[in-house]
Design a protein around this motif. Structure first.
Motif, PDB file in Angstrom:
ATOM      1  N   UNK A  88       0.856  -1.186   0.000  1.00  0.00           N
ATOM      2  CA  UNK A  88       0.000   0.000   0.000  1.00  0.00           C
ATOM      3  C   UNK A  88       0.898   1.244   0.000  1.00  0.00           C
ATOM      4  N   UNK A  89       1.016   1.881  -1.161  1.00  0.00           N
ATOM      5  CA  UNK A  89       1.822   3.097  -1.250  1.00  0.00           C
ATOM      6  C   UNK A  89       0.913   4.318  -1.116  1.00  0.00           C
ATOM      7  N   UNK A  90      -0.233   4.271  -1.781  1.00  0.00           N
ATOM      8  CA  UNK A  90      -1.164   5.406  -1.733  1.00  0.00           C
ATOM      9  C   UNK A  90      -2.504   4.956  -1.160  1.00  0.00           C
ATOM     10  N   UNK A  91      -3.177   4.080  -1.921  1.00  0.00           N
ATOM     11  CA  UNK A  91      -4.464   3.583  -1.430  1.00  0.00           C
ATOM     12  C   UNK A  91      -4.715   2.175  -1.952  1.00  0.00           C
ATOM     13  N   UNK A  92      -5.542   1.454  -1.232  1.00  0.00           N
ATOM     14  CA  UNK A  92      -5.855   0.076  -1.620  1.00  0.00           C
ATOM     15  C   UNK A  92      -7.353  -0.149  -1.530  1.00  0.00           C
ATOM     16  N   UNK A  93      -7.852  -0.986  -2.446  1.00  0.00           N
ATOM     17  CA  UNK A  93      -9.287  -1.250  -2.538  1.00  0.00           C
ATOM     18  C   UNK A  93      -9.609  -2.623  -1.961  1.00  0.00           C
ATOM     19  N   UNK A  94     -10.746  -2.713  -1.301  1.00  0.00           N
ATOM     20  CA  UNK A  94     -11.172  -3.977  -0.690  1.00  0.00           C
ATOM     21  C   UNK A  94     -12.579  -4.324  -1.137  1.00  0.00           C
ATOM     22  N   UNK A  95     -12.757  -5.532  -1.613  1.00  0.00           N
ATOM     23  CA  UNK A  95     -14.098  -6.008  -1.941  1.00  0.00           C
ATOM     24  C   UNK A  95     -14.745  -6.400  -0.618  1.00  0.00           C
ATOM     25  N   UNK A  96     -15.808  -5.709  -0.265  1.00  0.00           N
ATOM     26  CA  UNK A  96     -16.407  -5.917   1.056  1.00  0.00           C
ATOM     27  C   UNK A  96     -17.367  -7.103   1.040  1.00  0.00           C
ATOM     28  N   UNK A  97     -16.785  -8.273   1.268  1.00  0.00           N
ATOM     29  CA  UNK A  97     -17.597  -9.497   1.285  1.00  0.00           C
ATOM     30  C   UNK A  97     -17.739 -10.047   2.707  1.00  0.00           C
ATOM     31  N   UNK A  98     -17.429  -9.224   3.700  1.00  0.00           N
ATOM     32  CA  UNK A  98     -17.683  -9.674   5.071  1.00  0.00           C
ATOM     33  C   UNK A  98     -16.510  -9.537   6.019  1.00  0.00           C
ATOM     34  N   UNK A  99     -16.585 -10.301   7.083  1.00  0.00           N
ATOM     35  CA  UNK A  99     -15.679 -10.146   8.230  1.00  0.00           C
ATOM     36  C   UNK A  99     -14.195 -10.158   7.851  1.00  0.00           C
ATOM     37  N   UNK A 100     -13.783 -11.139   7.020  1.00  0.00           N
ATOM     38  CA  UNK A 100     -12.348 -11.233   6.713  1.00  0.00           C
ATOM     39  C   UNK A 100     -11.890 -10.052   5.870  1.00  0.00           C
TER      40      UNK A 100
END
Ligand SMILES: *Cc1c(COP(=O)(O)O)cnc(C)c1O
Length: 356
Positions: A88-100
């Protein structure tokens, strides 16, 4: 044999023949007069376990040579931290599929902007959100290929033009996919591939080169790559059990056979759910159903409690849902046999007839 039907979500069952082989070798590994956990990690015997394990993974996953494989202590949660600290240098994207996914994203927030590229929150994580909104200068997209807690699994991967990092902790080597399409794949091995305490990490060489080098060496992938996973004492028993599990997969006939079997196993139980006239309510939408973790509810928490107790009396262990979401969950990792699935399917059918 007094073994139970084990449907634990993790750690989870290993094949009996693997456990027996480990037992038999525990006091004398390949004629050395020592067990694997007693010998130097620098010994040629242990070095060859590491090398062979990597080479089996290259073969089974059909990985191209532009990949590195490393073994890192700390399980999946350590990888939430390491992937973001390194990449992560600037920003990172996360697929929000739950707890993990949340745990991954929240670890990343220490190092920069970590945002949701989409979310399945609106329907309690019962599906895999398809579209991804990627902001400019996003370093990578993180996806959880199988959502252990909610029982959803990716059957179609996102098409984005940034690197994808996959948390495959609960479906690694359960099916044939094109493993080469991802820049990084990692998995805590205690679900499908062995003993708790370690992650298997696979990185594209070019992607690995984009990692930060101004962070502590022990948290750099580069260190593990350069020292062939032995910068310090590696988790020898974990690597050894992983090796045994890979041999077992090959003995079964390889990944395609494992996938076929997993498909059959999941169908046995989903069929019971689907034919129950709503007695068992599957949590995940059909198209995104997981083959590894089957999540469902009964009509009330009390009914679920009773179901779980009765299951236990019948030697079916681990059918309770995750403590955060409740309900029921049957985990069907590679080592769970078709016979175990038939037995629990029969139990579910009998329980329904008694209570519907
Ligand atoms: C179990 C699990 C983890 C966490 O693994 P630990 O080794 O307990 O840190 C992460 N991601 C997924 C998808 C999991 O199922």
């Amino acid at each position: 044999m007094n073994r139970v039907y084990n449907f634990n979500a993790g750690p989870s069952p290993l094949p009996l023949e693997v456990l027996e082989e480990i037992r038999d070798e525990m006091t004398n590994f390949k004629g050395t007069g020592m067990g694997i956990i007693e010998m130097s990690h620098r010994s040629k015997e242990f070095q060859s376990v590491i090398e062979e394990t990597k080479s089996l993974l290259f073969d089974l996953m059909k990985l191209t040579p532009d990949h590195e494989i490393v073994f890192i202590q700390g399980g999946g949660t350590m990888q939430f931290l390491m992937e973001s600290y390194n990449f992560l240098h600037t920003r990172a994207a996360y697929a929000d599929t739950g707890v993990w996914a949340h745990k991954a994203r929240d670890s990343a927030a220490f190092f920069g902007e970590a945002y949701d590229a989409n979310s399945a929150k609106d329907r309690n994580y019962s599906y895999i959100p398809e579209d991804c909104l990627i902001k400019p200068e996003t370093d990578y997209l993180h996806i959880t290929t199988n959502n252990t807690i909610y029982g959803t699994e990716y059957w179609k991967f996102p098409e984005v033009d940034i690197p994808i990092i996959c948390d495959m902790s609960s479906d690694i080597l359960s099916r044939r996919i094109d493993f080469n399409r991802f820049d990084m794949i990692w998995a805590g091995i205690q679900k499908n591939l062995g003993a708790a305490g370690m992650a298997l990490v696979i990185l594209k060489k070019d992607f690995a080169k984009t990692a930060r080098t101004d962070i502590p060496p022990f948290l750099q992938y580069k260190t593990f790559i350069e020292k062939d996973s032995a910068y310090n004492t590696p988790p020898v028993f974990c690597i050894y059990t992983l090796n045994k599990m890979l041999h077992w997969i090959i003995k079964q006939g390889g990944l395609d056979i494992i996938e076929k079997r997993n498909k059959e196993k999941a169908k046995l139980i989903y069929d019971i759910i689907d034919k129950s006239n709503g007695f068992y309510k599957g949590h995940a939408v059909k198209k995104d159903r997981s083959r590894m973790n089957i999540t469902f509810n009964l009509s009330s928490a009390d009914e679920e409690k009773d179901f779980i107790e009765k299951a236990k009396e019948n030697r079916f262990i681990g059918v309770n849902g995750h403590r955060l979401v409740g309900g029921c969950r049957i985990s069907l990792y590679n080592a769970v046999t078709i016979d175990a699935c038939k037995a629990v399917a029969q139990f579910m059918e009998a329980y329904r007839k008694d209570h519907q």
